[in-house]
Design an enzyme around this catalytic site. Sequence first.
Site, PDB file in Angstrom:
ATOM      1  N   TYR A 176     -20.325   2.925 -23.083  1.00 48.82           N
ATOM      2  CA  TYR A 176     -19.496   2.017 -22.104  1.00 48.82           C
ATOM      3  C   TYR A 176     -20.324   2.199 -20.593  1.00 48.82           C
ATOM      4  O   TYR A 176     -20.330   1.118 -20.185  1.00 48.82           O
ATOM      5  CB  TYR A 176     -18.184   2.832 -21.845  1.00 48.82           C
ATOM      6  CG  TYR A 176     -17.185   1.825 -20.677  1.00 48.82           C
ATOM      7  CD1 TYR A 176     -16.624   0.802 -21.174  1.00 48.82           C
ATOM      8  CD2 TYR A 176     -17.203   2.559 -19.559  1.00 48.82           C
ATOM      9  CE1 TYR A 176     -15.916   0.071 -20.091  1.00 48.82           C
ATOM     10  CE2 TYR A 176     -16.451   1.932 -18.649  1.00 48.82           C
ATOM     11  CZ  TYR A 176     -15.731   0.776 -18.847  1.00 48.82           C
ATOM     12  OH  TYR A 176     -15.053   0.077 -17.849  1.00 48.82           O
ATOM     13  N   SER A 211     -18.126  -1.592 -13.127  1.00 48.18           N
ATOM     14  CA  SER A 211     -17.366  -0.362 -13.045  1.00 48.18           C
ATOM     15  C   SER A 211     -18.122   0.464 -12.349  1.00 48.18           C
ATOM     16  O   SER A 211     -19.460   0.576 -12.304  1.00 48.18           O
ATOM     17  CB  SER A 211     -17.146   0.180 -14.814  1.00 48.18           C
ATOM     18  OG  SER A 211     -16.582   1.650 -14.491  1.00 48.18           O
ATOM     19  N   LYS A 252     -21.802  -0.886 -18.587  1.00 48.18           N
ATOM     20  CA  LYS A 252     -21.426  -1.395 -17.154  1.00 48.18           C
ATOM     21  C   LYS A 252     -22.613  -1.672 -16.382  1.00 48.18           C
ATOM     22  O   LYS A 252     -22.866  -2.349 -15.484  1.00 48.18           O
ATOM     23  CB  LYS A 252     -20.389  -0.433 -16.746  1.00 48.18           C
ATOM     24  CG  LYS A 252     -19.107  -0.765 -17.428  1.00 48.18           C
ATOM     25  CD  LYS A 252     -18.343  -2.205 -17.405  1.00 48.18           C
ATOM     26  CE  LYS A 252     -17.132  -2.388 -18.100  1.00 48.18           C
ATOM     27  NZ  LYS A 252     -16.735  -3.803 -17.964  1.00 48.18           N
ATOM     28  N   ASP A 263     -11.680 -14.732 -28.326  1.00 51.06           N
ATOM     29  CA  ASP A 263     -12.580 -13.585 -28.492  1.00 51.06           C
ATOM     30  C   ASP A 263     -13.755 -13.879 -27.665  1.00 51.06           C
ATOM     31  O   ASP A 263     -14.338 -14.670 -28.040  1.00 51.06           O
ATOM     32  CB  ASP A 263     -12.649 -13.237 -29.892  1.00 51.06           C
ATOM     33  CG  ASP A 263     -13.680 -12.003 -30.126  1.00 51.06           C
ATOM     34  OD1 ASP A 263     -14.112 -11.734 -28.954  1.00 51.06           O
ATOM     35  OD2 ASP A 263     -13.452 -11.317 -31.093  1.00 51.06           O
TER      36      ASP A 263
HETATM   37  N1  LIG Z   1      -8.889   0.469 -15.993  1.00 50.83           N
HETATM   38  C1  LIG Z   1      -9.822   0.986 -15.469  1.00 50.83           C
HETATM   39  O1  LIG Z   1      -9.932   2.176 -15.122  1.00 50.83           O
HETATM   40  C2  LIG Z   1     -11.191   0.330 -15.286  1.00 50.83           C
HETATM   41  C3  LIG Z   1     -12.040   0.958 -14.313  1.00 50.83           C
HETATM   42  C4  LIG Z   1     -13.373   0.172 -14.244  1.00 50.83           C
HETATM   43  C5  LIG Z   1     -13.357  -1.021 -15.022  1.00 50.83           C
HETATM   44  N2  LIG Z   1     -12.572  -1.491 -15.665  1.00 50.83           N
HETATM   45  C6  LIG Z   1     -13.112  -2.701 -16.346  1.00 50.83           C
HETATM   46  O2  LIG Z   1     -11.917  -3.778 -16.188  1.00 50.83           O
HETATM   47  C7  LIG Z   1     -11.975  -5.044 -16.931  1.00 50.83           C
HETATM   48  C8  LIG Z   1     -10.400  -5.123 -17.362  1.00 50.83           C
HETATM   49  O3  LIG Z   1      -9.908  -3.963 -18.079  1.00 50.83           O
HETATM   50  P1  LIG Z   1      -8.519  -3.349 -17.812  1.00 50.83           P
HETATM   51  O4  LIG Z   1      -8.644  -1.950 -17.224  1.00 50.83           O
HETATM   52  O5  LIG Z   1      -7.667  -4.527 -16.925  1.00 50.83           O
HETATM   53  O6  LIG Z   1      -8.096  -3.112 -19.457  1.00 50.83           O
HETATM   54  P2  LIG Z   1      -6.838  -4.009 -19.963  1.00 50.83           P
HETATM   55  O7  LIG Z   1      -6.863  -3.204 -21.444  1.00 50.83           O
HETATM   56  O8  LIG Z   1      -5.362  -3.763 -19.248  1.00 50.83           O
HETATM   57  O9  LIG Z   1      -7.320  -5.512 -20.135  1.00 50.83           O
HETATM   58  C9  LIG Z   1      -8.335  -5.974 -20.719  1.00 50.83           C
HETATM   59  C10 LIG Z   1      -7.840  -7.072 -21.416  1.00 50.83           C
HETATM   60  O10 LIG Z   1      -9.107  -7.752 -22.045  1.00 50.83           O
HETATM   61  C11 LIG Z   1      -8.726  -8.144 -23.479  1.00 50.83           C
HETATM   62  N3  LIG Z   1      -9.896  -8.250 -24.238  1.00 50.83           N
HETATM   63  C12 LIG Z   1     -10.498  -7.190 -25.024  1.00 50.83           C
HETATM   64  N4  LIG Z   1     -11.783  -7.672 -25.827  1.00 50.83           N
HETATM   65  C13 LIG Z   1     -11.455  -8.930 -25.732  1.00 50.83           C
HETATM   66  C14 LIG Z   1     -12.328  -9.999 -26.041  1.00 50.83           C
HETATM   67  N5  LIG Z   1     -13.271  -9.785 -26.989  1.00 50.83           N
HETATM   68  N6  LIG Z   1     -12.064 -11.217 -25.739  1.00 50.83           N
HETATM   69  C15 LIG Z   1     -11.104 -11.598 -24.985  1.00 50.83           C
HETATM   70  N7  LIG Z   1     -10.111 -10.638 -24.389  1.00 50.83           N
HETATM   71  C16 LIG Z   1     -10.513  -9.496 -24.682  1.00 50.83           C
HETATM   72  C17 LIG Z   1      -7.585  -7.241 -23.853  1.00 50.83           C
HETATM   73  O11 LIG Z   1      -6.865  -7.728 -24.934  1.00 50.83           O
HETATM   74  C18 LIG Z   1      -6.798  -6.924 -22.696  1.00 50.83           C
HETATM   75  O12 LIG Z   1      -5.819  -7.940 -22.553  1.00 50.83           O
HETATM   76  C19 LIG Z   1     -12.718  -4.339 -18.200  1.00 50.83           C
HETATM   77  O13 LIG Z   1     -13.878  -4.942 -18.158  1.00 50.83           O
HETATM   78  C20 LIG Z   1     -12.749  -2.821 -17.986  1.00 50.83           C
HETATM   79  O14 LIG Z   1     -14.161  -2.156 -18.549  1.00 50.83           O
HETATM   80  C21 LIG Z   1     -11.506  -0.788 -16.014  1.00 50.83           C
END
Ligand SMILES: NC(=O)c1ccc[n+]([C@@H]2O[C@H](COP(=O)([O-])OP(=O)(O)OC[C@H]3O[C@@H](n4cnc5c(N)ncnc54)[C@H](O)[C@@H]3O)[C@@H](O)[C@H]2O)c1
Length: 249
Positions: free
Chosen positions: A152, A139, A156, A59
């Site tokens: 959120y 983001s 970012k 975590d």
């Molecule tokens: N999916 C989108 O549309 C999008 C757009 C812009 C930015 N993001 C960013 O991309 C990054 C990855 O997200 P994603 O979209 O792949 O989502 P996702 O939920 O598929 O993956 C995120 C992963 O982070 C893990 N996680 C969450 N909190 C945690 C913690 N405290 N310690 C360790 N692991 C933790 C989760 O278990 C998950 O496996 C994030 O920072 C998110 O904010 C996502």
Amino acid sequence: MRFQGKVALITGAGSGFGEVSARRFVQEGGRVIIAEMNAAAGERVASELGAAACFIRTDVTVDDQFEAAVRAATSTFGRLDVLVNNAGVSHDLKPFEQISSAEFDRVFAVNVRAIMRGSAFALPALKAAGGGAVINICSVGGIRIRPNLAAYNVSKAAAIAMTKALALEMAPYKIRVCGINPTLAETGLTATFVGSEFDDAKKRAFESGVPLGRMATANDVANAVLFLASDDAGMTTGSCIDVDGGRGL
Ligand SMILES: NC(=O)c1ccc[n+]([C@@H]2O[C@H](COP(=O)([O-])OP(=O)(O)OC[C@H]3O[C@@H](n4cnc5c(N)ncnc54)[C@H](O)[C@@H]3O)[C@@H](O)[C@H]2O)c1
């Protein structure tokens, strides 16, 4: 094979952008620490990648766990060259006045504080490797603020500013710090951003607001992660690349 002999630690690599980035590092000769809070997801990715990957349940908001993940990179693979601060969380879509202090604090602990603390824990190993790269997944929401995602989006924006702050302080050690601003992609977080009723009509409506006409993919983001982590980006630091099809324009 841009990452032969290199070691990357990727947070949140059990799903979405982090998982695909981990797979791509390994395809390009690297080895990865999967630092993931969800044990089943992290173990699945690590076992599929075999000897080039090691899962450490982490975590990122718990200092001891993040430090242990960094130690695992050096004890298991002998070095650390790249840290990808990818783990991120959001809150349910809601007006700012309904976002609780606990929700706000959790979003900032994962999306902002962990970038700074993790970079601090990784610093000695990155220095020992003679330099390296820290890549922060920020983001487009940090630039183009939309309603009902106040905590959120502001987290970012802070991650983008953190990228620049760390880039300045880590440059003397030949450690580059860069960010990536993706637009909406289909991952584990999508429903949190758009609500559970994200049907085809809503997807088309979203895509019509993207100049390049589509959502991002995890592979689009991994392409940017690998570029920024590689020597191809050797003169780039403090920059955040928009992987958003022009959405932020
Ligand atoms: N999916 C989108 O549309 C999008 C757009 C812009 C930015 N993001 C960013 O991309 C990054 C990855 O997200 P994603 O979209 O792949 O989502 P996702 O939920 O598929 O993956 C995120 C992963 O982070 C893990 N996680 C969450 N909190 C945690 C913690 N405290 N310690 C360790 N692991 C933790 C989760 O278990 C998950 O496996 C994030 O920072 C998110 O904010 C996502």
